[in-house]
Structures are given as structure tokens and as C-alpha cells.
Design a protein around this motif. Structure first.
Motif, short mmCIF file in Angstrom:
data_model
loop_
_atom_site.label_atom_id
_atom_site.label_comp_id
_atom_site.label_asym_id
_atom_site.label_seq_id
_atom_site.Cartn_x
_atom_site.Cartn_y
_atom_site.Cartn_z
N ASN A 212 -7.83 5.25 -8.35
CA ASN A 212 -7.54 4.95 -6.90
C ASN A 212 -8.65 5.65 -6.01
N LEU B 111 -8.43 0.10 -7.65
CA LEU B 111 -7.61 -0.80 -7.23
C LEU B 111 -7.78 -1.66 -6.07
N SER B 112 -8.84 -1.59 -5.55
CA SER B 112 -8.92 -2.38 -4.32
C SER B 112 -9.01 -3.77 -4.45
N PRO C 265 0.87 1.17 -6.54
CA PRO C 265 0.37 0.14 -7.93
C PRO C 265 1.24 -0.34 -8.50
N VAL D 267 -4.10 7.31 -12.73
CA VAL D 267 -3.91 6.48 -11.59
C VAL D 267 -4.56 6.87 -10.18
N ARG E 291 0.26 -3.49 -10.51
CA ARG E 291 -1.16 -3.21 -11.05
C ARG E 291 -1.21 -2.52 -12.28
N LEU E 292 -0.01 -2.17 -13.16
CA LEU E 292 -0.13 -1.23 -14.12
C LEU E 292 0.25 -1.99 -15.28
N GLY F 56 -9.32 -4.80 -10.94
CA GLY F 56 -8.27 -4.14 -10.06
C GLY F 56 -6.88 -3.82 -10.95
N SER G 225 0.93 -1.35 -0.06
CA SER G 225 -0.01 -0.13 -0.09
C SER G 225 0.73 1.26 0.10
#
Length: 581
Positions: A530, A535-536, A472, A526, A477-478, A385, A279
Motif C-alpha cells: 500500500n 493497490l492503486s 483491500p 499489505v 484485492r488479496l 493491483g 477505501s
């Protein structure tokens, strides 16, 4: 005038509570908290006795100490209890609590005040009649006549001149806001230097804090004569980085511990720490969890192309799940790579499930601020996500009607649901110019195209970019379309304009980049996703699966080296065995 080093103790306090560790345990039990952990107990002893653990509660403490503890260790709670302990030992003391924000200092003071009601052995400190009993300042019974209250709260930026104190507790005086730039850090140092003029003879200053930047003011305290003790959240790989200030209770346990094991598992276990690290991002975790006082070059430049996933993306569909890996089989070596040595682009290890429609689409626009700045545009979409960067476009030309129409056609091509424009320059003028062009070119059957809004930024750009992109990216996540990497390189001969050069050279330093328009447009995207919670995810479940997978792979590798035949299991089969796929 009280000399806190002389051993003045109130006989009404039971003798066994002269030791602050015992007092702390009683306090925690009185308010329904678990007993202090061994790290909290060690910190309590340090706060009372200074760096020499052989000193008894009756001996003179070191009068200048700094305690650096990982975020969430409970150091402010410890210090609030310490205030009451000091007053129980000597009610005539004057204690000043200073924090980075006035509300935080007031909350600290109020908590110390409320503890007097909760801890039975110190209730005698509650005065029967007083007009000095508030969350800002209060005086205890037996304090005697004085211009100063027993406890008083102040912010580091407030008026400190004119106050006097036997003890100053500086609790998190360094904040992201007052340490954002070199000028701000110099101002913080000047304000903190006023402590010496406030302090009474033989007085004591206690700093409690967590590093907010690689150039933290706290790094200067040892040179100013302060004893320093550092409590990281994990056992470090390299003790030398702490320059002799690592808490002895942690250093003594190192021989029997694995590097990066949690130091206080009752407070934060492995899964909780990994969740926090994902995080926060690597840099913030190094500063605020590991309390690393000397960030390496790799940590000063925390954004790496190796944390991205590069693949051929579809405009309308995405796989249900994309699995990241950074092994030799995933290296992408046919794309231009601006990263530092060892930093590589990686393709997915696997894509799982069906290809399904994206769950949202966004265009972000960073208008040129003037001069040689670029107008930059990104198109991103989200699915389960993951953020997909599907399009990047930029130009140094001024925004005439042709450029506005080109932007509108990009929005039409990718069927974006929303357009977000940075309004810091021109007071939102670009947004007003773009909206009618979008309304004319981008229309759906019901007559509505997409919504448009503007956003303003007040946080320093470099810190905002790192704080938004690093978490992220660290969590992989990207996803970036290969065509974006190719266009970014071919669009300009100047590497300073390229997105992935900007990404790998960004650091938490004002003016870190000559140009930052492309990375700023990506950051806006981003941040938007968010905000919407796109993104959770269940970090804990994902990390449990990843941990089991890594352990299983290590065992299979070992068996293979020993010549034991093994049946290879894929990530997909592993997750199916757990009922997750």
C-alpha cells in the motif's frame, strides 16, 4: 453575565439573519461555496434551535446537544459559522472551542475569525484596536472587559481548568488516538466532564463528532441528558439501530427512498460513497459514514475468508486480471474453513488476459516476541493491483542458524526483491542476524540479493491490522494460493496459531487474539504494498462497470423468470462492450 437563553440580540445584524440557516447561506456565498445542502440546512437549524424544529430563533435552545454527521458532511464549517452567528447576536459571549488536537481547534478558531472579514453584515465585529486577535484566541468589538476572550481554542488534553465559557463547542474531541483502548476512553470521559465546571450558568455545550469505535464516548451522551441527532451518509435499512436519534429530515424521506441511497447526493453521490467505502473498509464505513451506534458480531469481526480469492498460483506469473464473485459456482468447499457460519472461501469467477510476470515480490518476517509466540514468514507478490499470498511459514523454535538459512532459501526460491522485518522486539537484532545469511545464500549474477529493512509499529496492533487488511480485502484485492490454506491448517493442531483463524477472529479490541504472529506478518506485507501504491486503481471506473454488470444481470434474471429467451453475457463480453477488455 449573559444568559444565551434570554434572547439578547444585536440590532446591527439584519433581522432576516437571526435565522442561522439564512446566515449560513450568506456565509457560504461570501466565500464562494455552493449553497448549503438540505442536510446541512437541517443540521444548521438543529444547532441553533435544538431538537424542537418549531422553536423560533428567539426561543431558548436545548442547552446540551450532540450532532453526529457522516465524515465529510462539513459539520466543522457549520460550527465555525455558528460561532460568528452567536457573536453577531450577542458580542459579550465567551465561546470555547475544544478539539481532539490543538492544531485542529486553532484552525477552527482561525476560520471563524477569517469569516468576519468575508461576511459583510458582521464586519462590525472586527475590533479597531486589540491585543487579543490571534488564531488561538480573539475578542470582537463590543465584547466588553473580560478575563476571557470572545473565542478561545483548546485541545481536550490541554489545561481547561480556570477557563469560563457561555458556550463550549466540542468538535471531534474523540480521535483514534484517544479512543484506542478502554483506558483511553475512560480518560476522555473524565476530561470531557470538566466542561460542566467551566460552563457559566445557563451555558450551552455542543458536541460535533463521528464515531471512532464501537465503544465511542458519544454513545453515552444521551444518558447524560444530551439531545442527539444522527445524519448518516445513506438511508438506513434499519431505522431502529439509531434508537430514535435519526435526523427527522432523513426519516421523513425514507418511505420514498431505496435503502442505502445517498442521503445528501449533492455532497456525496453513489460512486463517491462506494469509493470511500472500499477505501475505508466495512467497519470504518459503518462507524463514520452510516454512524451505526451498535455494530453486530459480523461487524465486530470484519475480516472474512469470503472476501479473499483462493486459487492455484504460479511462483513467477499471474493473470492480467482476476474477477471476484461469491456465487454458488465459486464456493471452495474442499479446504478447511475457520470462518463463521455462512463465511466461505471463493475461487475466481474468471481470470482474464495473459499470465504475465509479477511486478514486485516481498518477504515479511515477524520474529517471535518470546514465550509461545511464533516466528512467522510470508511471501507476497503483486500484479496489476492485486496482492498474491504465495507462501506462509511459521515456527515456535528460536531463530538459530538453521532457521535463518531456511528463511534465506525461501527468499531465494521466490526471488523476492525485498525483505521487511518487524523490529519492535530485540531492537532490530533479528534483522542484523538475518542480513549476512541472506547475503551468503541469496545472490544474483551481479552479486546482489535483495534489500532488507526493519519497521517499527506504534499503533495498537489490533487497530493497525484491521485498518490495513480490511480495505483491500473488502475490495477483493488479496489472492491466496490454495497451498497456503492447506499448510496453515496442517502446520499446527492449535487453531489459535492458524492464519485464517486469526483473520476471522480479529476485532478492534486490545488483546483480541491469544496469538497474532501470522496475521501480523501478512499485515506488514499489505502495508508495504500500500505504501508503494501497488493497490492503486481507478475505483470509479471499476465500480461503474460492476454496477452496470449487476443491473444487467438483474434484468436477465427477470427475463428468464418470465420465460423470455436471453443470450447470456459474461463479465468479459460486458467489459469488451465498454471498451475495457
Amino acid at each position: 453575565m449573559t444568559d444565551i437563553r434570554a434572547g439578547v440580540y444585536d440590532e446591527r445584524l439584519p433581522r432576516e439573519l437571526y435565522d442561522f440557516r439564512n446566515f449560513l447561506t450568506l456565509t457560504w456565498r461570501s466565500i464562494g461555496l455552493p449553497d448549503p445542502t438540505f442536510v446541512q440546512q437541517d443540521a444548521a437549524r438543529y444547532l441553533q434551535r435544538g431538537p424542537d424544529p418549531t422553536k423560533s430563533p428567539f426561543e431558548a435552545p436545548n442547552n446540551r446537544i450532540f450532532l453526529a454527521a457522516f465524515r465529510g458532511m462539513g459539520k466543522s464549517y457549520l460550527a465555525s459559522a455558528l460561532v460568528d452567528h452567536y457573536l453577531a447576536m450577542d458580542p459579550t459571549l465567551n465561546i470555547m472551542v475544544v478539539s481532539g488536537a490543538k492544531d485542529r481547534a486553532d484552525d477552527f478558531t482561525q476560520f471563524s475569525q477569517r469569516l468576519l472579514y468575508e461576511v459583510e453584515p458582521v464586519r462590525y465585529l472586527i475590533p479597531k484596536n486589540t491585543d487579543r486577535w490571534s488564531r488561538v484566541a480573539f475578542s470582537v468589538a463590543g465584547s466588553g472587559p473580560s478575563h476571557m476572550p470572545s473565542v478561545k481554542s483548546k485541545s481536550i488534553g490541554g489545561m481547561l481548568v480556570g477557563s469560563r465559557a457561555d458556550i463550549i463547542i466540542a468538535d471531534d474531541i474523540e480521535t483514534p488516538q484517544n479512543s484506542d483502548t478502554q483506558t483511553a476512553r475512560e480518560k476522555l470521559e473524565r476530561l470531557a466532564s470538566e466542561f460542566e465546571s467551566i460552563l457559566k450558568p445557563n451555558g450551552r455545550v455542543i458536541y460535533l463528532g463521528t464515531y471512532q469505535s464501537a465503544d465511542s464516548y458519544y454513545h453515552k451522551l444521551p444518558a447524560k441528558g444530551y439531545s442527539s441527532r444522527i445524519y448518516p451518509a445513506r438511508f438506513p435499512k434499519d431505522v431502529a439501530i439509531y434508537q430514535g436519534h435519526l435526523a427527522p429530515c432523513i426519516a421523513e424521506k425514507l418511505p420514498g427512498k431505496q435503502p442505502l441511497e445517498p442521503t445528501d447526493p449533492l455532497r456525496f453521490d453513489e460512486l463517491t460513497l462506494r469509493e470511500k467505502e472500499l477505501s475505508m473498509g466495512r467497519t470504518a464505513a459503518e462507524l463514520q459514514l452510516m454512524l451505526n451506534p451498535s455494530l453486530s458480531d459480523a461487524q465486530r469481526y470484519p475480516l472474512r475468508v469470503g472476501d479473499l480469492i483462493v486459487m492455484d498460483c504460479h511462483e513467477d506469473l499471474a493473470p492480467e486480471n482476476v474477477v471476484y464473485a461469491s456465487g454458488p459456482g465459486q464456493v471452495v468447499d474442499d479446504l478447511p474453513n475457520p470462518g463463521f457460519t455462512g463465511d466461505r472461501f471463493y475461487k475466481p469467477m474468471q481470470t482474464l488476459g495473459d499470465w504475465i510476470p509479477y511486478q514486485g515480490s516481498l518477504m515479511t518476517v515477524d520474529p517471535a516476541g518470546g514465550g509461545t509466540d511464533e516466528l512467522s514468514v510470508t511471501v507476497t507478490k503483486v500484479c496489476n493491483g492485486m496482492i498474491y499470498l504465495l507462501h506462509l511459514w511459521a515456527t515456535t523454535d528460536r531463530p538459530d542458524n538453521d532457521i535463518l538459512e531456511h528463511i534465506a532459501r525461501i527468499a531465494l526460491k521466490y526471488k523476492v526483491n525485498h525483505v521487511r522485518v518487524e523490529d519492535n522486539f530485540g531492537d532490530g537484532m533479528f534483522t542484523q542476524l538475518l542480513m549476512p545469511v541472506l547475503a551468503r545464500i541469496y545472490k544474483t549474477k551481479d552479486g546482489n540479493g535483495c534489500s532488507v529493512d526493519g519497521v517499527r509499529h506504534s499503533i495498537r496492533k489490533e487497530r493497525r491490522i484491521l485498518g490495513t487488511l480490511e480495505p483491500p480485502m473488502n475490495a477483493h484485492r488479496l489472492v491466496v494460493d490454495r497451498k497456503v490454506v492447506e499448510w496453515d491448517h496442517e502446520s499446527t493442531d492449535s487453531e489459535a496459531y492458524r492464519l485464517f483463524f486469526q483473520l476471522t477472529r480479529m476485532q478492534d479490541l486490545a488483546g483480541a487474539l491469544l496469538h497474532d504472529d501470522r496475521i501480523d506478518a501478512l499485515t506488514m506485507a499489505v502495508a508495504y504494498w500500500n505504501e508503494l501504491g501497488a493497490l492503486s486503481t481507478d475505483f470509479r471506473e471499476d465500480m461503474e462497470a460492476l454496477s452496470e454488470w449487476e443491473e444487467e444481470q438483474e434484468l436477465m434474471d427477470f427475463m428468464a423468470e418470465e420465460g423470455v429467451p436471453v443470450r447470456e453475457r459474461t463479465w468479459l463480453s460486458h467489459n469488451r462492450s465498454r471498451g475495457r477488455a
